[in-house]
Design a protein around this motif. Sequence first.
Motif, short mmCIF file in Angstrom:
data_model
loop_
_atom_site.label_atom_id
_atom_site.label_comp_id
_atom_site.label_asym_id
_atom_site.label_seq_id
_atom_site.Cartn_x
_atom_site.Cartn_y
_atom_site.Cartn_z
N SER B 139 -4.25 -1.09 0.77
CA SER B 139 -5.63 -1.31 0.10
C SER B 139 -5.94 0.18 -0.80
O SER B 139 -6.78 0.41 -1.48
N TRP B 140 -4.99 1.15 -0.41
CA TRP B 140 -5.10 2.40 -1.25
C TRP B 140 -3.82 2.91 -1.87
O TRP B 140 -2.71 3.29 -1.16
N LYS B 141 -3.78 2.79 -3.03
CA LYS B 141 -2.57 3.30 -3.94
C LYS B 141 -3.15 4.40 -5.13
O LYS B 141 -3.05 3.80 -6.13
N PRO B 142 -3.38 5.32 -4.61
CA PRO B 142 -3.91 6.43 -5.47
C PRO B 142 -3.01 6.58 -6.46
O PRO B 142 -1.91 7.02 -6.28
N ALA B 143 -3.43 6.54 -7.90
CA ALA B 143 -2.45 6.68 -9.09
C ALA B 143 -2.70 7.86 -9.86
O ALA B 143 -2.27 7.93 -11.08
#
Lengths: 291, 291
Positions: B139-143
């Motif tokens: 749920s957390w894919k910092p881009a």
Amino acid sequence: MLYLIGLGLGDETDITVKGLEIVRRASRVYLESYTAILLVDVAVLEKYYGREVVVADREMVESASDDILNDAQNVDVAFLVVGDPFGATTHTDLVLRARSLSIPIKTIPNASIMSAIGSTGLQLYNFGQTISMVFFTDSWKPASFYDRVRENRNIGLHTLVLLDIKVKEQSVENIMRGRKIFEPPRYMTVGQCCSQMLEIEEIKKAEGEGGAYDEESLAVGAARVGGVSEKFVSGTLKQLCEADEALGGPLHSLVLLGRKTHELESDYVRAFAVDTEVWDRIWKRDYEGKS
Amino acid sequence: MLYLIGLGLGDETDITVKGLEIVRRASRVYLESYTAILLVDVAVLEKYYGREVVVADREMVESASDDILNDAQNVDVAFLVVGDPFGATTHTDLVLRARSLSIPIKTIPNASIMSAIGSTGLQLYNFGQTISMVFFTDSWKPASFYDRVRENRNIGLHTLVLLDIKVKEQSVENIMRGRKIFEPPRYMTVGQCCSQMLEIEEIKKAEGEGGAYDEESLAVGAARVGGVSEKFVSGTLKQLCEADEALGGPLHSLVLLGRKTHELESDYVRAFAVDTEVWDRIWKRDYEGKS
């Protein structure tokens, strides 16, 4: 084996324990002498190592590299570099030549100005490309650095400026007479660097291409980074034109701030400000919250 | 005095002679343990120094800094940092706290990944801003790194990618039960990093905002930089997804090449290529002469 050994930035005790052990047992020891200097003399190094150190100038490294590499397939050769062997000046030529002679290579890293400049308190994550500033002459004022500064500042990044050093210079007269007499070494100061940067900004502005920075851009002057007498002075480029006395002797470097400067970074470098009122006024106007 | 001492990147002998002398005579010795690791255990350091070393995790440095600084106006405290004290992770907080307590501070620099990465043969002058890559979850894919890579590549620069490490993680169950049981440490690999980068590129492309890089962008994977078992593998991002076995154990880092890559740099890193034919084809097509 060819060992490329970083010496760090200050004095003879800034070599790593691993590096020192190799120097003490190597068959031959060379010191690259033309791109940076330690804050101590080569005689101090020789005494500390208990070894003869051959000073290798640019000519020797570039055209007599086979002498340096002689028999390094069988014996250990230590090639000492101020800072880190792959820092500001890489020695890829020498390594590629060694590779082609099937000489095994090992690098002993150390502090480089490229990372030690973090001791200004400015985060290395926020630095863009590094530039170097050469001594201008009346007829030669290379300005290619200007666009690279602009590129960095367009995306909010700091710029590290490495300053020219001149060793083994010959006067025109001595060159013409074929006399191997060398001028005293020259090290660019933060003041000279800032003056040259503002000179180029004037020219660019007159050409309608200015604006990469100006007199009121904030910067940090650094002297003898990593040495025991390390010193920082922060202020506008205009103020730093007059900061040489406060900074003291060589080597100097400069960091021009980018607008992405974090508040913690500003707090840190503000402590070195020539004039904190000026710093605060410009910080609030041009930098604060400008991520 | 508070001494911030860099340990370099490899083993216990990568400390500088100056640093070692301070460690041996300091009243207390701390080791910052949460942002990087040496390739040797803390017990090895203790034996080598002949000193007890207190491992300082993030909690201790951030909330118990006054314990670390206790009485440092009068006695010497050594705070050891893997790499350089102002390298990838700065310790400005601790220094600002020490300043506010009128504790004198001295930094002993050492090799940092930010400069030692030059041993890839890529010139540090041509690096843009450094980014870090964290472990993605479902749920957390910092881009946010993506735009910074694009900024670097727009102006032709290399990008150093520093990879996440997770130490002292607790499982959700153990957190809920209040049990101080920690998971084994995790170190991101070059393969995981490249996969995550390509995952974000897919998402950006679908949103019409892709193109900062692609599967065929050239890169260099680096393992244990500065250590005796230092290893490099170069290739496309796609190829490097499968290079973990060749690279071996932690720590890993990655450099994504910029188009300003000099021919000498390419010659140097080509020697580490997974497949030199693929390297040459893409080099000629996308990089050569594209300054």
